[in-house]
Design an enzyme around this catalytic site. Structure first.
Site, PDB file in Angstrom:
ATOM      1  CE  LYS A 203      -3.591   2.466   2.485  1.00 17.66           C
ATOM      2  NZ  LYS A 203      -4.679   2.365   3.472  1.00 17.66           N
ATOM      3  NE  ARG A 213      -5.817   9.736   3.332  1.00 15.30           N
ATOM      4  CZ  ARG A 213      -4.532   9.982   3.141  1.00 15.30           C
ATOM      5  NH1 ARG A 213      -4.102  11.231   3.043  1.00 15.30           N
ATOM      6  NH2 ARG A 213      -3.665   8.984   3.043  1.00 15.30           N
ATOM      7  CE  LYS A 229      -3.702   8.077   6.639  1.00 10.78           C
ATOM      8  NZ  LYS A 229      -4.865   7.176   6.518  1.00 10.78           N
ATOM      9  CD  GLU A 245       5.753  -3.798   4.079  1.00  8.32           C
ATOM     10  OE1 GLU A 245       5.168  -4.774   4.577  1.00  8.32           O
ATOM     11  OE2 GLU A 245       6.071  -2.787   4.742  1.00  8.32           O
ATOM     12  CE  LYS A 260      -6.094   1.867  -0.506  1.00 14.71           C
ATOM     13  NZ  LYS A 260      -6.578   1.903   0.832  1.00 14.71           N
ATOM     14  CB  SER A 286     -11.314   7.383  -3.667  1.00 20.49           C
ATOM     15  OG  SER A 286     -10.112   7.796  -3.048  1.00 20.49           O
ATOM     16  CE1 TYR A 325     -14.941   3.371  -3.030  1.00 20.08           C
ATOM     17  CE2 TYR A 325     -12.936   3.631  -4.344  1.00 20.08           C
ATOM     18  CZ  TYR A 325     -13.561   3.527  -3.110  1.00 20.08           C
ATOM     19  OH  TYR A 325     -12.812   3.590  -1.964  1.00 20.08           O
TER      20      TYR A 325
HETATM   21  C1  PBG Z   1      -7.107   3.735   5.360  1.00 15.84           C
HETATM   22  C2  PBG Z   1      -7.633   3.456   4.008  1.00 15.84           C
HETATM   23  C3  PBG Z   1      -7.500   4.345   2.946  1.00 15.84           C
HETATM   24  C4  PBG Z   1      -8.142   3.761   1.860  1.00 15.84           C
HETATM   25  C5  PBG Z   1      -8.669   2.533   2.279  1.00 15.84           C
HETATM   26  N1  PBG Z   1      -8.320   2.353   3.620  1.00 15.84           N
HETATM   27  C6  PBG Z   1      -6.899   5.690   2.882  1.00 15.84           C
HETATM   28  C7  PBG Z   1      -5.604   5.955   3.504  1.00 15.84           C
HETATM   29  O1  PBG Z   1      -4.750   5.083   3.648  1.00 15.84           O
HETATM   30  O2  PBG Z   1      -5.414   7.103   3.883  1.00 15.84           O
HETATM   31  C8  PBG Z   1      -8.222   4.414   0.508  1.00 15.84           C
HETATM   32  C9  PBG Z   1      -9.202   3.861  -0.444  1.00 15.84           C
HETATM   33  C10 PBG Z   1      -9.490   4.757  -1.579  1.00 15.84           C
HETATM   34  O3  PBG Z   1      -8.836   5.815  -1.782  1.00 15.84           O
HETATM   35  O4  PBG Z   1     -10.401   4.429  -2.329  1.00 15.84           O
HETATM   36  N2  PBG Z   1      -7.034   2.728   6.242  1.00 15.84           N
END
Ligand code: PBG
Length: 346
Positions: A203, A213, A229, A245, A260, A286, A325
């Site tokens: 990720k 968010r 992050k 990872e 991701k 997203s 989505y």
């Molecule tokens: C956080 C989480 C995120 C997403 C899924 N779980 C955002 C982040 O890590 O800040 C993002 C999913 C998306 O953007 O569609 N645990």
């Protein structure tokens, strides 16, 4: 009228692209309904679905509408949904303690869905960011850093609560070290040996999570800058670290490995598919959704064509499953009719 002379050219790949029938025969990758998981946002109360500005066609749903939507889409062939809560700010604190409330919104949603549609596969995200005031995926130590081991202990408890609520697959999305092994151990010790773990393994610290968010309300309230992050999510520049990872989560006992975002990281998906014998999941996040929509709304791109091209590319790169989505649109508009059974990809 072309007057050029005919080439002495025995090898002509265009022969197989001449007609729709030939093109169908040689198609190597086909997206299937079985490949898709729809992420859904849940909100408290019994009001109307709430639109999310940066995600056209996506809504935060109160539990009754969530059940309604899932029922309809299950009838259309949807296999699974991934649930994300929007927690009201008065329930957030620095520790994210609401995450350990066995009556938390997302757990109630899961219980209701399990009763209404027992065969729908429920993926439950495990992370603290919907619950913490600071929006990080973990608790902070005294110097304000995300505390790895303290966070892992909470995630392992969250896993058991999720399994108790009927979640079939827990999906830790936090990127703490060692959490897969601890979540597995806690699940097994509490009688949930059949609950699977979908690890968000590679990720990346991506700018494409912005609309999500907004959807779960985890932006920093005091300013609009995005949460940093980078002390736990991967650098977009690091391919070897992503491999490390992925292999670690395999060794710790994950049942699925996830990459991701998806489309910017097709090389990582391909690596995972070629080097690990677990199902590989890609999350079309997203921002990937939003960028296609935004260009389409300006008339700059064709929404349907770009949707299918992006998902087909993600599949072609080696993803077995895709969180997207767009899954609802694909189901409703029957984009995959006739391909959901039988048509195998390469
Ligand atoms: C956080 C989480 C995120 C997403 C899924 N779980 C955002 C982040 O890590 O800040 C993002 C999913 C998306 O953007 O569609 N645990």
């Amino acid at each position: 009228m072309s007057t050029s002379k005919i080439l002495d050219l025995p090898i002509r790949p265009r022969r197989l692209r001449r007609t729709p029938g030939l093109r169908a025969m040689v198609q190597e990758t086909a997206l299937q309904l079985d490949d898709l998981i729809l992420p859904l946002f849940v909100v408290e109360g019994e009001g109307e679905p709430e639109p999310i500005e940066s995600m056209p066609d996506v809504f935060r749903l109160p539990i009754p509408q969530l059940i309604e939507k899932c029922r309809e889409l299950f009838e259309l062939g949807l296999r699974g949904v991934a649930l994300f809560p929007k927690v009201p700010s008065q329930k957030k604190d620095d520790e994210g303690s609401e995450a350990l409330n066995s009556n938390a919104l997302v757990l109630n949603a899961a219980r209701a869905l399990k009763v209404a549609i027992p065969e729908l596969i429920l993926v439950g995200d495990l992370a603290l960011d919907p619950y913490t005031t600071h929006g990080h995926d973990g608790v902070l130590d005294l110097s304000g850093n995300v505390d790895n081991d303290a966070t892992v202990a909470i995630l392992a408890e969250m896993g058991v609560l999720a399994a108790n609520a009927g979640i079939d697959i827990v999906a830790p999305s936090d990127m703490m070290d060692g959490r897969i092994a601890e979540i597995r151990r806690n699940l097994d010790e509490s009688g949930h040996a059949q609950t699977a773990i979908m690890a968000y393994s590679a990720k990346f610290a991506s700018a494409y999570y912005g609309p999500f968010r907004e959807a779960v309300g985890s932006e920093r309230p005091e300013n609009n800058s995005s949460i940093d992050k980078r002390t736990y999510q991967l650098s977009p520049a690091n391919f070897r670290e992503a491999q490390h990872e992925l292999l670690l989560d395999e060794r710790e006992g994950a049942d699925f490995l996830m990459v991701k975002p998806a489309e910017p990281y097709l090389d990582v998906i391909r690596y995972a598919r070629d080097n690990v014998n677990l199902p590989i999941v890609a999350y079309q996040v997203s921002g990937e959704y939003a960028r296609i929509w935004a260009a389409a709304e300006r008339g700059w791109l064709d929404l349907e064509a770009c949707m299918m091209e992006s998902l087909t590319s993600i599949k072609r790169s080696g993803a077995d499953l895709i969180l997207t989505y767009f899954a609802e649109r694909i189901l409703r508009d029957r984009h995959l009719d006739g391909t959901s059974s039988g048509a195998e990809s390469s």
